[in-house]
Design an enzyme around this catalytic site. Structure first.
Site, PDB file in Angstrom:
ATOM      1  N   GLY B  11      -5.706  -0.354   5.415  1.00 34.01           N
ATOM      2  CA  GLY B  11      -6.809  -1.305   5.614  1.00 34.01           C
ATOM      3  C   GLY B  11      -7.729  -1.409   4.427  1.00 34.01           C
ATOM      4  N   GLY B  12      -7.191  -1.288   3.208  1.00 34.85           N
ATOM      5  CA  GLY B  12      -7.986  -1.606   2.023  1.00 34.85           C
ATOM      6  C   GLY B  12      -7.954  -3.107   1.784  1.00 34.85           C
ATOM      7  N   GLY B  15      -4.501  -4.785   2.546  1.00 30.88           N
ATOM      8  CA  GLY B  15      -4.158  -4.744   3.963  1.00 30.88           C
ATOM      9  C   GLY B  15      -5.024  -5.674   4.791  1.00 30.88           C
ATOM     10  N   ARG B 297      -7.403   0.209 -21.385  1.00 28.45           N
ATOM     11  CA  ARG B 297      -7.667   1.604 -21.014  1.00 28.45           C
ATOM     12  C   ARG B 297      -6.726   2.594 -21.685  1.00 28.45           C
ATOM     13  NH1 ARG B 297      -8.970   0.192 -14.669  1.00 28.45           N
ATOM     14  NH2 ARG B 297     -11.027  -0.671 -15.140  1.00 28.45           N
ATOM     15  N   GLU B 389      -1.936  -1.702  -4.591  1.00 29.66           N
ATOM     16  CA  GLU B 389      -1.541  -0.700  -5.585  1.00 29.66           C
ATOM     17  C   GLU B 389      -0.201  -0.050  -5.267  1.00 29.66           C
ATOM     18  OE1 GLU B 389      -4.637   2.101  -6.560  1.00 29.66           O
ATOM     19  OE2 GLU B 389      -3.321   3.324  -7.802  1.00 29.66           O
ATOM     20  N   ARG B 399      -2.585  -1.619 -16.607  1.00 29.59           N
ATOM     21  CA  ARG B 399      -3.366  -2.628 -15.898  1.00 29.59           C
ATOM     22  C   ARG B 399      -4.675  -2.898 -16.632  1.00 29.59           C
ATOM     23  NH1 ARG B 399      -7.552  -2.333 -12.617  1.00 29.59           N
ATOM     24  NH2 ARG B 399      -7.377  -0.148 -11.980  1.00 29.59           N
ATOM     25  N   SER B 404      -7.126  -5.273 -10.689  1.00 26.83           N
ATOM     26  CA  SER B 404      -6.567  -4.652  -9.481  1.00 26.83           C
ATOM     27  C   SER B 404      -7.077  -5.349  -8.226  1.00 26.83           C
ATOM     28  CB  SER B 404      -6.906  -3.168  -9.424  1.00 26.83           C
ATOM     29  OG  SER B 404      -8.297  -2.975  -9.424  1.00 26.83           O
TER      30      SER B 404
END
Lengths: 268, 590
Positions: B11-12, B15, B297, B389, B399, B404
Site C-alpha cells: 500500500g505504498g 499499490g 547519485r 520499486e 535512478r 521514483s
C-alpha cells in the site's frame, strides 16, 4: 579493560490483551546516538532480562525510523512519543517503556490505532475528485494558503495527541485533535470544501468538537508541531457558524434555499 | 465470467495508485499491507516528483526528461516504456494537485519546481521536503473514499507469504498471514498486483524502512518469477550514518543550493565555519563544473568515496563530508526544506542552518526488481502484475532523483487496468480453481511456519541479519571486486547453513514478530545471492555498478538485461536485449 557502560530499560509487557502485566528489566550496552529502537533490537538479539532469565523479544511497531510514518509511538518515561527519535542520551535513566493506553493493546508495546483511520473515513477526509483521468490542473492556490495547509497535512497519525487528551477515554467517543485538524485541512481546500457541510455535521455529532475541553495538551506532544490549537478553534468557529446558519434558515419549515436545494437534488 | 477479483499487495504509492485505478473501473479490490498503508515507506521520499511541465521558461520537454533518464541510467533501460512514463508525468502532477497535495506554489499560485540531480532543468515539483508523505496521503485519502463505498477492502497487518499457482503455473490468488493472530489463509484472485517496494534490509544500514525486505519479490522469484538487473543498487551520496538506519538527507538540499565539501588539509580539526573558503575543497563543483553538486547519485557517491578513501580527506574522526546550507537564506530553508532539516536536528543535534551537516553515502534504492514486460507491468507468471520499486523497468543502471515517485504512480496507473483487462479475459477464473490448490498452498506455508517454530539450534536471526548486511554493504554496493564478490557468495553459503539452525526465541502464536522476521530473513538471503551473482557476472562498469577491474561500459558484451531465475534451489542467469530503438547509446560524461 574497562567494562562497557550500560543503562537500564524497564519495559511493561503483556503477551496478549487477556494476559497479565509483567515488568521486565534489561541492561543495555551504551553507545552514542542510541535510540529506543536500537535498544529493542538489542533485546531481540539477546532476549535475556537483567536478572538473567530468558524471555521473548519485545513486540512493537516501527517502520520508517525517522519520525514520519507514525508507527512507533509509545510511552517513554510516561510521555507519548516516537521511539525512533527518542535518543538514549536525552532520557532519564532507567528508561521506562509502556504501550499507549488509549488504544486496544495487541502485545507488549504494540497497540491497535485503527480507530483513527476509521474516524478519518467517517469525517470524509479526502478531496472528492471526479476520477484519475487527465482532465487538467487542480485549483490555483496562493503560496500563503499553501503555507497554512502544508503544516496541517504533515500529521503522521501517531496518536500522541489522543493519548495525552483527558477527553479521550472510555466514556466519550471523542475523535481527538488529529482528526479535527484534518477536517480543517479538507474544509480549507477549494475542492475539499465541497464536503465541508457533511464534515461539520459529523463534527457536531457524537465524539465531535464539543467534546474538546481545551486542555490543549495535544499541541505539546505533537511531533510535527502542527498548530492543533488553531485547528480546534477554527473548526469550533465553523461548527458554530454552521449551527447558527442552520437554526436561522431551517429551524421552522422549508426556506427558499431549502426549496432551491431540493430542486437541485441536494439532500440537506 | 463473473466480476473479476483483484488483489493488490503493498500500500505504498504504487499499490494505492493501482488500487484506485482498479476500484475506479468498478472492480472491487482487496488490498494487503504489512503496516497500515498510511505508514508505508513512500512517506520517506523527500525531495519531489519529476515532470517536464516547463513552467520556468527553460524549454524543458518530456523528450529531454526521457533523455536525462536514459542517459542517467546508462542506457540499460528499455526506452519506449521510459518515454511513456515521462510523457505521462505532467498529467500525474495535475492529478495529484487535484487530489489536494500541498505542493509549494509560485506567487501566481502555480506549482513551483526545483532542480534535482542529473538534469539542468527545474523539473521537480515538491511539497516542502516531505513530498513522498504528501503524495502517499493524497492517494491514501482517495483509497479511503473507495473503502467507504465498499469498493476496497483493506487487510492491514497481513504479510504476503506466497502466490497460489495452479497446475499450469497460473496465479489464482495469494497465501497471507495475519500478523496478530498468525493465521495463515489463502485468498482467491484472478489477478494480483505486487507493489511491495524496496529491498534495503538486505544491506541493513540503509535509508529504507523496516518493511523493505524484498520478502514478497523473493517469494515470487522462488515460485518462478524472473528477477531482473538485481545487481544495480543505488547508494545515495548524502545520508546520516546510523546504527538502526541511515537517514536520508535529500538531494533537494543540493537542488536548492547546498554545497558538498571537505577541508583541503587532511585532519583539519577546526570547526567547519571557521575554515576559510580557499581551504575548502568543493570537489563535486571542481570535478563536474557543468552539473556541480547535482551530478547523478552514482557519480556523487563515487566522488565521495574517492575523497574519503583515496585522497584521505575525510572529516576528522569519521568517514563523512560536509553538506553545507549555511550560506542559504533561512526563510527559504524553512519554507522548502524544513522536513529534512528537522530530521537532522532531531537525530544528530546541530542546526544545519548554522552548521554544515556531516553526511556519508548509504544504500538507498534497487533499480533491479521483478522482471515485467514492456507494456502491461506483467511478470512472466500469468496473473501476476507489479509496479513500483519492486520491478526493474524505468531506471536502468542508476535512478535519477525524483523519478521514483513518478515511476511508482505511473506503474500503478498501468498495472491496475492491465490486471483488470487480463482478469476479464480469463476463460476460467479463480472460482473454477479446485479447492485443493488453495488448501495445498496454505498447508505448505503452515508447515514452513511450524518447521521454523520447532527448529532447534543456537543461531539468532538478528545476528545473521547483521552479518548479511555488513557483507553486502562492504562488497556489493559502491565498489565491486570479483574476488570479494566470490567471498560474499561463500559467506552467503555459511549464512544459509546457519539459518537452518536458527532458534526462535519466541514460539507463541500471537503477534510473533520473530517468526515474521525470520521468514523475511530467509527470503533476503536468496535475493542477496541474486544481487551478488548478477554483480559478479557483469564484468563492466555501468551506472551504479562500478568494477575497478573493468572500469569502462562495455556495450558490445553487456548492453543487456540480467534475468535471474530459480529452479530447485539453483539460481540461473540469462540475458535479454535492451530496447534502444529511440536513443542510440552515447558515452556518459557529466
Amino acid at each position: 579493560m574497562m567494562a562497557d557502560k550500560t543503562f537500564i530499560l524497564r519495559i511493561k509487557r503483556q503477551a496478549a490483551p487477556q494476559e497479565r502485566v509483567v515488568w521486565e528489566e534489561f541492561e543495555i550496552r551504551y553507545r552514542p546516538h542510541l535510540n529506543i529502537i536500537t535498544c529493542l533490537r538489542d533485546i531481540a538479539e539477546k532476549p535475556i532480562t537483567r536478572a538473567g532469565d530468558g524471555t521473548t523479544p519485545i513486540s512493537y511497531d516501527a517502520n520508517c525510523l525517522e519520525e514520519i510514518c507514525g508507527a512507533c509511538a509509545m510511552l517513554i518515561n510516561g510521555y507519548p512519543r516516537q521511539a525512533c527519535s527518542a535518543l538514549v542520551d536525552n532520557l532519564e535513566k532507567p528508561i521506562r517503556l509502556e504501550p499507549l493506553t488509549k488504544f486496544p493493546l495487541i502485545r507488549d508495546l504494540q497497540v491497535d490505532r485503527s480507530i483513527m483511520f476509521e474516524n478519518l473515513k467517517r469525517m470524509k477526509c479526502w478531496v472528492p475528485i471526479d476520477g484519475t483521468y487527465a482532465i487538467g490542473p487542480g485549483p490555483r492556490m496562493s503560496p500563503e494558503q499553501q503555507q497554512i495547509g502544508y503544516p496541517m497535512a504533515r500529521c503522521i497519525t501517531c496518536g500522541n495527541c489522543l493519548e495525552i487528551c483527558p477527553k479521550v477515554n472510555d466514556h466519550t467517543q471523542f475523535v481527538g485533535a488529529a482528526i479535527i485538524n484534518q477536517v480543517r485541512l479538507f474544509n480549507m481546500h477549494p475542492t475539499g470544501n465541497m464536503h465541508a457541510r457533511e464534515r461539520l455535521e459529523a463534527m457536531m455529532g457524537p465524539g465531535g468538537i464539543q467534546d474538546c475541553d481545551n486542555a490543549m495538551n495535544c499541541v505539546k506532544v505533537c511531533p510535527k508541531s502542527i498548530p492543533l490549537t488553531e485547528s480546534n478553534n477554527e473548526i469550533n468557529r465553523q461548527v458554530l457558524k454552521h449551527a447558527v446558519w442552520d437554526w436561522l434558515n431551517f429551524s421552522e419549515g422549508p426556506t427558499e434555499r431549502d426549496e432551491e436545494w431540493k430542486r437541485l437534488g441536494i439532500q440537506k | 465470467m463473473k466480476e473479476p477479483k483483484i488483489i493488490v499487495v503493498g500500500g505504498g504509492l504504487a499499490g494505492l495508485m493501482a488500487t484506485i485505478r482498479v476500484a475506479e473501473s468498478g472492480v472491487p479490490v482487496q488490498l494487503f499491507s504489512i503496516v497500515p498503508v498510511k505508514r508505508s515507506h513512500s512517506v520517506c521520499a523527500q525531495g519531489g516528483i519529476n515532470a517536464a511541465k516547463n513552467l520556468k521558461g527553460e524549454g524543458d520537454s518530456t523528450w529531454i526528461h526521457f533523455d536525462d533518464t536514459i542517459y542517467g541510467g546508462d542506457f540499460i533501460a528499455n526506452q519506449p516504456i521510459v518515454k511513456s512514463m515521462c510523457e505521462a508525468a505532467p498529467a500525474i502532477i495535475d492529478l495529484l494537485d487535484r487530489m489536494g497535495v500541498m505542493f509549494n506554489r509560485t506567487p501566481e499560485g502555480l506549482l513551483d519546481f526545483r532542480r534535482f540531480g542529473g538534469t539542468l532543468y527545474h523539473r521537480t515539483a515538491f511539497a516542502g521536503a516531505t513530498t513522498g508523505q504528501q503524495l502517499l496521503y493524497a492517494l491514501d485519502e482517495q483509497v479511503r473514499r473507495f473503502e467507504s463505498e465498499d469498493k476496497v477492502q483493506k487487510f492491514e497487518g497481513w504479510t504476503f507469504l506466497s502466490a497460489v499457482l495452479d497446475e499450469n503455473r497460473i496465479c489464482r490468488g495469494i497465501c497471507a498471514m495475519d500478523l496478530k493472530t498468525m493465521e495463515v489463509r489463502t485468498f482467491p484472485a484472478d489477478a494480483v498486483i505486487f507493489c511491495t517496494g524496496g529491498i534495503g534490509a538486505i544491506f541493513r544500514q540503509t535509508t529504507n524502512s523496516v518493511v523493505c525486505t524484498g520478502t514478497a519479490q523473493s517469494a515470487l522469484f522462488q515460485q518462478g518469477a524472473y528477477y531482473a538487473n538485481g545487481e544495480f543498487i543505488q547508494v545515495h551520496p548524502t545520508a546520516i550514518p546510523g546504527e538502526d538506519k541511515c537517514r536520508l538527507m535529500s538531494e533537494s538540499l543540493r537542488g536548492e543550493g547546498g554545497r558538498v565539501w571537505v577541508p583541503r588539509n587532511a585532519g583539519d580539526t577546526r570547526p567547519a565555519r571557521s575554515i576559510p573558503e580557499k581551504e575548502r575543497f568543493y570537489f563535486l563543483e571542481e570535478w563536474y563544473p557543468k552539473y556541480g553538486n547535482l551530478v547523478p547519485r552514482d557519480v556523487a557517491t563515487r566522488a565521495i568515496y574517492k575523497v574519503v578513501f583515496e585522497e584521505k580527506l575525510s572529516l576528522a574522526g569519521m568517514n563523512a563530508v560536509y553538506l553545507d546550507l549555511t550560506h542559504l537564506p533561512r526563510e527559504m530553508l524553512d519554507r522548502k526544506l524544513e522536513g529534512v532539516l528537522e530530521i537532522y536536528q532531531k537525530f544528530v543535534g546541530p542546526d544545519p542552518r548554522e552548521e554544515p551537516m556531516k553526511v556519508f553515502p548509504a544504500m538507498h534504492y534497487t533499480m533491479g526488481g521483478l522482471w515485467i514486460d514492456n507494456e502491461r507491468q506483467a511478470t512472466n507468471i500469468p496473473g501476476i502484475f507489479t509496479a513500483g520499486e519492486c520491478e526493474y523497468q524505468y531506471h536502468g543502471a542508476n535512478r535519477l532523483g525524483a523519478n521514483s515517485l513518478v515511476s511508482c504512480i505511473y506503474g500503478g496507473m498501468v498495472a491496475g487496468p492491465a490486471a483488470v483487462k487480463y482478469a476479464r479475459n480469463l476463460e476460467k477464473g479463480c472460482d473454477a480453481t479446485p479447492e485443493s490448490v488453495f488448501y495445498a498452498e496454505a498447508s505448505r506455508q503452515r508447515e514452513a511456519n511450524d518447521s521454523l517454530l520447532n527448529q532447534q539450534g543456537f543461531e539468532n536471526p538478528i545476528t545473521i541479519w547483521k552479518e548479511l548486511g555488513a557483507w553486502m554493504t562492504e562488497h556489493v554496493t559502491v565498489v565491486r571486486v570479483n574476488a570479494n564478490l566470490q567471498k560474499t557468495l561463500a559467506k552467503l553459503d555459511e549464512l544459509d547453513d546457519r539459518f537452518s539452525r536458527v532458534n526462535l526465541a519466541d514460539r507463541t502464536q500471537w503477534s510473533n514478530q520473530t517468526l515474521q522476521f525470520t521468514r523475511e530473513l530467509g527470503n533476503m538471503l536468496i535475493l542477496a545471492r541474486v544481487i551478488t551473482l548478477g554483480a559478479l557476472a557483469r564484468n563492466e562498469t555501468r551506472g551504479a555498478h562500478f568494477k575497478p577491474e573493468f572500469p569502462e561500459r562495455d556495450d558490445k558484451n553487456w548492453l543487456k538485461t540480467t534475468k535471474a531465475s530459480y529452479n530447485g534451489g539453483k539460481i540461473k542467469l540469462e540475458y535479454e536485449p535492451v530496447d534502444i530503438s529511440l536513443l542510440p547509446p552515447r558515452s556518459r560524461k557529466y
